[in-house]
Write a protein that holds these residues in place. Sequence first.
Motif, PDB file in Angstrom:
ATOM      1  N   ALA A  77       0.840  -1.204   0.000  1.00 28.91           N
ATOM      2  CA  ALA A  77       0.000   0.000   0.000  1.00 28.91           C
ATOM      3  C   ALA A  77       0.876   1.256   0.000  1.00 28.91           C
ATOM      4  CB  ALA A  77      -0.928  -0.003   1.206  1.00 28.91           C
ATOM      5  N   THR A  78       1.945   1.252   0.794  1.00 28.74           N
ATOM      6  CA  THR A  78       2.851   2.402   0.851  1.00 28.74           C
ATOM      7  C   THR A  78       3.524   2.623  -0.502  1.00 28.74           C
ATOM      8  OG1 THR A  78       3.265   2.000   3.191  1.00 28.74           O
ATOM      9  CG2 THR A  78       4.878   3.340   2.034  1.00 28.74           C
ATOM     10  N   ARG A  79       4.015   1.531  -1.081  1.00 33.64           N
ATOM     11  CA  ARG A  79       4.684   1.654  -2.382  1.00 33.64           C
ATOM     12  C   ARG A  79       3.703   2.048  -3.481  1.00 33.64           C
ATOM     13  NH1 ARG A  79       8.913  -3.443  -2.066  1.00 33.64           N
ATOM     14  NH2 ARG A  79      10.338  -2.439  -0.587  1.00 33.64           N
ATOM     15  N   SER A  80       2.473   1.564  -3.404  1.00 37.21           N
ATOM     16  CA  SER A  80       1.453   1.954  -4.396  1.00 37.21           C
ATOM     17  C   SER A  80       1.140   3.434  -4.296  1.00 37.21           C
ATOM     18  CB  SER A  80       0.174   1.142  -4.192  1.00 37.21           C
ATOM     19  OG  SER A  80       0.381  -0.201  -4.533  1.00 37.21           O
ATOM     20  N   ALA A  81       1.043   3.932  -3.058  1.00 36.02           N
ATOM     21  CA  ALA A  81       0.781   5.359  -2.864  1.00 36.02           C
ATOM     22  C   ALA A  81       1.949   6.188  -3.407  1.00 36.02           C
ATOM     23  CB  ALA A  81       0.554   5.665  -1.385  1.00 36.02           C
ATOM     24  N   ALA A  82       3.173   5.735  -3.146  1.00 35.01           N
ATOM     25  CA  ALA A  82       4.344   6.451  -3.659  1.00 35.01           C
ATOM     26  C   ALA A  82       4.373   6.420  -5.187  1.00 35.01           C
ATOM     27  CB  ALA A  82       5.630   5.835  -3.098  1.00 35.01           C
ATOM     28  N   SER A  84       1.744   6.121  -7.168  1.00 36.75           N
ATOM     29  CA  SER A  84       0.668   7.004  -7.646  1.00 36.75           C
ATOM     30  C   SER A  84       1.102   8.459  -7.601  1.00 36.75           C
ATOM     31  CB  SER A  84      -0.592   6.808  -6.799  1.00 36.75           C
ATOM     32  OG  SER A  84      -1.151   5.548  -7.028  1.00 36.75           O
ATOM     33  N   ALA A  85       1.766   8.833  -6.499  1.00 34.48           N
ATOM     34  CA  ALA A  85       2.244  10.217  -6.393  1.00 34.48           C
ATOM     35  C   ALA A  85       3.279  10.500  -7.478  1.00 34.48           C
ATOM     36  CB  ALA A  85       2.842  10.455  -5.007  1.00 34.48           C
ATOM     37  N   SER A  86       4.157   9.539  -7.712  1.00 33.00           N
ATOM     38  CA  SER A  86       5.168   9.706  -8.747  1.00 33.00           C
ATOM     39  C   SER A  86       4.526   9.838 -10.126  1.00 33.00           C
ATOM     40  CB  SER A  86       6.122   8.514  -8.724  1.00 33.00           C
ATOM     41  OG  SER A  86       7.077   8.625  -9.739  1.00 33.00           O
ATOM     42  N   LEU A  87       3.526   9.006 -10.392  1.00 30.67           N
ATOM     43  CA  LEU A  87       2.831   9.076 -11.686  1.00 30.67           C
ATOM     44  C   LEU A  87       2.102  10.406 -11.850  1.00 30.67           C
ATOM     45  CD1 LEU A  87       1.462   5.448 -12.079  1.00 30.67           C
ATOM     46  CD2 LEU A  87       3.310   6.527 -13.349  1.00 30.67           C
TER      47      LEU A  87
END
Length: 188
Positions: A77-82, A84-87
Amino acid sequence: KSLTKDNSAQQARLDGIKETATAWHSDVTEPAIALARDPATLAQGQGFEKAGKGKRYMDEFRAKMAEFRNAEASLLATRSAALSASLRGIVLTIILSGVANLVVIMGIVFGVSKIIVRPITSLTSAMERVAKGEDGVKVPGAERNDELGAMSRAFESNAIRVAALAERQKELEASAAEQRKAAMLRLA
């Protein structure tokens, strides 16, 4: 284990899971199998299962696996959020780059229009007015030090020559008319 090599906490959890599985195997499985091989001790081997000797290990194993899965889910979840923010940042950068490119292109078009198109349009208009016979037309752009300035100066000098020729033509026509009139008077 190689999938979590960058995460020491998950590595420790995997080590704990392996220790529990190894202990279950050596404390429960191996003795039960050894007892079950001999018909004389078969009932005693089956007693391991009935006594629930492996339950404590299995409960511990399940708890450690649940802890491992929960940690992985949290990390995902943390990596997915990161990600998404990067995208979002990448998309914003692409959009802003597109807008910046559009502004630059519009600036270039405006500059080309101001530097080339307007002077050519003004020169063309002056040429049309001279062609229609207007006198004293000011040819724009003669002060420029580029090709358009050279064209304007050439046209201006040509327009002056044409005007001078037209004036000379009028003078000759007037003189010829005077001479005809004088010749007619002499004949009469």
